[in-house]
Each structure stands twice: as structure tokens, then as C-alpha cells.
Design a protein around this motif. Structure first.
Motif, short mmCIF file in Angstrom:
data_model
loop_
_atom_site.label_atom_id
_atom_site.label_comp_id
_atom_site.label_asym_id
_atom_site.label_seq_id
_atom_site.Cartn_x
_atom_site.Cartn_y
_atom_site.Cartn_z
N VAL A 142 -18.27 31.66 -8.59
CA VAL A 142 -19.71 31.55 -8.79
C VAL A 142 -20.44 32.57 -7.93
CG1 VAL A 142 -21.72 30.08 -8.39
CG2 VAL A 142 -19.70 29.14 -9.52
N ILE A 187 -13.42 28.16 -7.89
CA ILE A 187 -14.66 28.10 -8.67
C ILE A 187 -15.85 28.48 -7.80
CG2 ILE A 187 -16.29 26.50 -9.76
CD1 ILE A 187 -14.01 25.14 -11.11
N GLN A 208 -20.57 23.39 -6.82
CA GLN A 208 -19.37 22.91 -6.13
C GLN A 208 -19.27 23.53 -4.74
OE1 GLN A 208 -17.28 20.53 -7.39
NE2 GLN A 208 -18.76 20.42 -9.07
N SER A 232 -20.69 19.68 -13.96
CA SER A 232 -19.58 20.49 -13.43
C SER A 232 -18.46 19.61 -12.88
CB SER A 232 -20.09 21.45 -12.36
OG SER A 232 -20.67 20.75 -11.28
N THR A 233 -18.83 18.57 -12.12
CA THR A 233 -17.81 17.67 -11.57
C THR A 233 -17.07 16.94 -12.67
OG1 THR A 233 -19.06 17.35 -9.51
CG2 THR A 233 -17.42 15.68 -10.06
N THR A 264 -22.34 26.10 -10.53
CA THR A 264 -21.81 24.75 -10.73
C THR A 264 -22.24 23.75 -9.67
OG1 THR A 264 -19.80 25.28 -9.48
CG2 THR A 264 -19.75 25.68 -11.87
N ASP A 315 -23.28 25.47 -1.32
CA ASP A 315 -22.78 26.02 -2.58
C ASP A 315 -22.49 27.51 -2.50
OD1 ASP A 315 -23.33 23.46 -3.30
OD2 ASP A 315 -24.90 23.93 -4.74
N ASN A 364 -23.91 15.09 -13.24
CA ASN A 364 -23.11 16.16 -12.63
C ASN A 364 -22.09 16.69 -13.63
OD1 ASN A 364 -21.72 17.85 -10.90
ND2 ASN A 364 -21.79 16.42 -9.19
N ARG A 377 -28.50 27.52 -16.98
CA ARG A 377 -27.47 28.15 -16.16
C ARG A 377 -26.55 29.01 -17.00
NH1 ARG A 377 -25.62 23.31 -11.93
NH2 ARG A 377 -27.53 23.35 -10.65
N GLN A 379 -11.33 23.94 -6.97
CA GLN A 379 -12.74 23.89 -6.57
C GLN A 379 -13.09 25.09 -5.70
OE1 GLN A 379 -14.06 20.15 -4.87
NE2 GLN A 379 -15.70 21.15 -3.73
N ILE A 389 -14.65 19.39 -14.26
CA ILE A 389 -13.49 19.66 -13.41
C ILE A 389 -12.52 18.49 -13.43
CG2 ILE A 389 -12.76 19.96 -11.01
CD1 ILE A 389 -15.25 21.65 -10.57
N TRP A 405 -28.24 22.70 -17.71
CA TRP A 405 -26.97 23.31 -18.09
C TRP A 405 -27.20 24.55 -18.93
CZ3 TRP A 405 -24.64 18.25 -20.54
CH2 TRP A 405 -24.57 17.26 -19.56
#
Length: 400
Positions: free
Chosen positions: A337, A333, A347, A169-170, A345, A275, A167, A227, A330, A173, A224
Motif C-alpha cells: 500500500v 500488504i 492494515q 479489507s480485514t 486497506t 497504516d 472492515n 479507494r 498483512q 484477508i 471502497w
């Protein structure tokens, strides 16, 4: 009910924001869950709504229970929870679970209840409490970079590295929020720059290893890269399918929206109930609904800053900022997105999206903030208690 309301303490505005967001979430979740029912073939819309209601009910139970805990108890609890979190992250990463040939080692399936638990969400909250504890401890002490490596940065890098393969993105962050908290806590800027440089070097090394031995982390780096390529190259329609559908939903929503439950793109947009739920909200409630939702998150940020400013100890101030800022970050974000201001991401939108662990950890963070804002909760001055904070049992017992 009256007795329950009388026992609710803490910042009433934060209680109201959390309750309003949770109540509003039933509408878009019920609407967007039709995608899971009629497209994916998973359950019923009523079933998903009931599940969402149960998760939020348990979440607000967490808020109520945690906001009754005196703030200084979280110091010792973070020391106890940190090793547990690391063990959970190692366990879930060692599972090597894959989904569509992609590494998806994120979940632990809870027995009996059938819910999935994502340790990375718990790790994020525990780590911020731990960092706040350390920063408050060295606030009036000159600490060299070398002295802070083991007690501060080793746990941070362990958590980030264990989350990173599954993960990105997590992990990003969490690392960003730790850096922000350290900056707000007065940690020397030159040391932070060294940590940023080290983090970039470690990320580059991880990518090189993953490319050289793709069997270790199946397709994660490729995911990744795809994206980022999709975000930077708008002509890549295959890679931007989700974003394109989200933009169509937002564009067709207009100013007033199509109305509750009348979204069309929910039938085509993957992850429409999690998401990309913000796109569905704008489609159904228009720009007015989208901006109103953004206002509530920004108002939550304002109240978090107010609560932090009113705290009587350095630890409480840093604790509130440490667990509160990631909630708003979060949310922003997730919205970014949906409008293609940020790469995909994965999230969720806090307190709105369907999902158990994320909602529970958001509720845990809100409960901690309310604990710090609760003037009826006894808060011991840090300077009046001489305790060995390396012993969590002494921290818990010594500050009663």
C-alpha cells in the motif's frame, strides 16, 4: 531475568525476530507520533511511546503465556472461543458507531484501562485455529461438500459477513487466508472454487443492498469504491493524498535515509504511526532500512514453514501455517500500500505500528507458533486419542 530466559522455549529464531521488530518499532513510533501531538493535538510524544511500550510488554506477556500451552489444547479452545467471537462481532456491529458519517463499527472500548478492542482481529486468529482443527479431523476421511457446509463454511461466512460492513479489507484477508489454509490442508479444489463463486455472489449482493439502502451501512461501499478509483486513476490527486505523501516520503528517503526522527512527511501523512509507518521508516532509514525490514518478515515466513514442517501432527502443521501466514501477508500488504502496489486497506504493520488489538493478536499468533515449535510441550498423536471433538470439554480433558 536468567530464570525467565531459561523458561523460554520454542524456535529461538522466531523469538529473536519478534524481539528485534518490537525493539525497532520504538524509533519510528516515537518519531511518527509527533503527527498526533502537533497536528492532531493528541497527547505527547513520550506518552505515545510509553503507551506503545506498555502494549508491547503485554503482548510479549501473551507470547510467553501462550507458548507454554500444549498445542492440542487449542483444538478445544477454538470450539469454545468461536461462539464468543461471533457474539462480540454481532455486538460491535450492532453499535452502529460512526466516524465522520462513516460506519466504524469495529471497536469495543474496554472499561478502566481505556483501550479499544477490535474483535475482528481476535476472530481472525480463532477462525484459523478452528479451520485447522476441522481440516485435521477430515484429513483421512472423504467428506462431501454438503457435509462440510455446516461445520466449516457456516462459521467462516458468519465471521466474514459480520466483519465485512465495517472492515472490508480485514474480511477479505480472512477469507483469502481460510481459502489458502483449506488448499494446503487438502480440501478438494472443486469445492474451493464453489466457495469462491459463492463469496463473489454474496459480495455483489451486499454491494447492491448497500447501494439500495445506504442507511444500513453509511458510506462503506462508497469508501471502497473511492479507494479503488483512486488506486486505478493516478490523476485523482484528492483521493490519493495519503498515497502521494507516502511516495514522497519514500522518494526523499533515498538509499540511506534522512536519519532517525528526521522525517518531514510524518507531519502531513495521516496515520503515519500506524497504516503508513512503512513510508516513514523508508524516509528515515532509506531503502536499506525498508529492505532490511522486509527481509525480517520473509525470514519469519521461512521459520514458520520450518516449524510447520517439523510438527508431528497434521493439526499442528495446519495451525502454524494458519496463524503464521496472515502475519507475513498483512506485513506485505502494508508495504504494498505504501508504494501504491495495492489500494489503501488500513492494515497495520505487525509488531511495528502503534495499536493495541492488532499487536496483541499478532503476539497471540506468535505464541501459538512457538507452542507448536516447543519440543518440551507434550503433543499427543491425533490418532491415539478417541475423542468427540464436538465437545470442547472432552477435547481439553481427554488429551491431558
Amino acid at each position: 531475568m536468567r530464570n525467565l530466559l531459561q523458561n523460554i522455549n520454542g524456535d529461538k529464531a522466531i523469538w529473536a525476530i519478534a524481539a528485534l521488530l518490537a525493539l525497532f518499532s520504538f524509533l519510528p513510533v516515537y518519531s511518527a507520533s509527533s503527527n498526533l501531538v502537533y497536528v492532531v493535538g493528541n497527547g505527547t510524544t513520550v506518552g505515545h511511546l510509553v503507551k506503545h511500550a506498555l502494549l508491547l510488554f503485554l503482548g510479549f506477556g501473551i507470547i510467553y503465556g501462550v507458548h507454554k500451552i500444549p498445542t492440542h489444547f487449542f483444538k478445544g479452545l477454538s470450539l469454545i472461543a468461536m461462539p464468543i467471537v461471533i457474539v462480540l462481532l454481532v455486538f460491535v456491529l450492532a453499535q452502529g458507531t460512526t466516524a465522520g458519517e462513516t460506519n466504524a463499527s469495529r471497536w469495543i472500548r474496554l472499561p478502566l484501562v481505556g483501550f479499544g478492542f477490535q474483535p475482528s482481529n481476535l476472530a481472525a486468529v480463532v477462525l484459523m485455529i478452528y479451520v485447522a482443527r476441522y481440516l485435521s479431523k477430515i484429513r483421512d476421511v472423504k467428506v462431501s461438500f454438503k457435509e462440510s457446509i455446516l461445520p466449516l463454511w457456516l462459521p467462516v461466512f458468519l465471521v466474514v459477513v459480520l466483519i465485512l460492513p465495517a472492515n472490508f479489507s480485514t474480511a477479505g484477508i480472512i477469507f483469502s487466508m481460510v481459502l489458502m489454509l483449506c488448499f494446503l490442508g487438502g480440501y478438494p479444489l472443486k469445492y474451493l472454487l464453489a466457495i469462491v463463486g459463492t463469496g463473489i455472489a454474496c459480495l455483489a449482493l451486499f454491494i447492491l443492498v448497500a447501494k439500495a439502502a445506504p442507511g444500513l451501512f453509511p458510506n462503506r461501499v462508497d469508501t471502497w469504491m473511492s479507494r479503488i478509483d483512486s488506486f486505478s486513476n493516478p490523476e485523482d490527486t484528492e483521493g490519493t493524498y495519503q498515497i502521494e505523501k507516502a511516495k514522497i516520503a519514500i522518494a526523499t528517503g533515498g538509499v540511506m535515509g534522512k536519519g532517525a526522527g528526521k522525517s518531514v512527511q510524518k507531519n502531513f501523512l495521516p496515520q503515519s504511526s500506524s497504516d503508513f509507518i512503512y513510508a516513514i521508516i523508508v524516509e528515515e532509514y532509506g531503502l536499506i532500512g525498508g529492505f532490511a525490514l522486509m527481509f525480517f518478515y520473509l525470514f519469519l515466513l521461512f521459520r514458520i514453514v520450518v516449524v510447520a514442517n517439523g510438527c508431528s501432527t497434521i493439526f499442528s502443521k495446519l495451525l502454524v501455517l494458519g496463524v503464521g501466514l496472515p502475519i507475513v501477508f498483512q506485513a506485505l500488504i502494508n508495504m504494498a500500500v505504501a508504494v501504491e502496489l495495492f489500494p489503501v486497506t488500513g492494515q497495520n504493520l505487525p509488531l511495528i505500528s502503534s495499536g493495541g488489538t492488532s499487536s496483541w493478536m499478532t503476539c497471540l499468533a506468535i505464541g501459538i507458533i512457538l507452542s507448536a515449535s516447543n519440543k518440551n510441550t507434550a503433543q499427543t498423536k491425533e490418532s491415539t486419542v478417541d475423542i468427540d471433538e464436538s465437545n470442547p470439554l472432552e477435547v481439553l480433558s481427554g488429551q491431558l
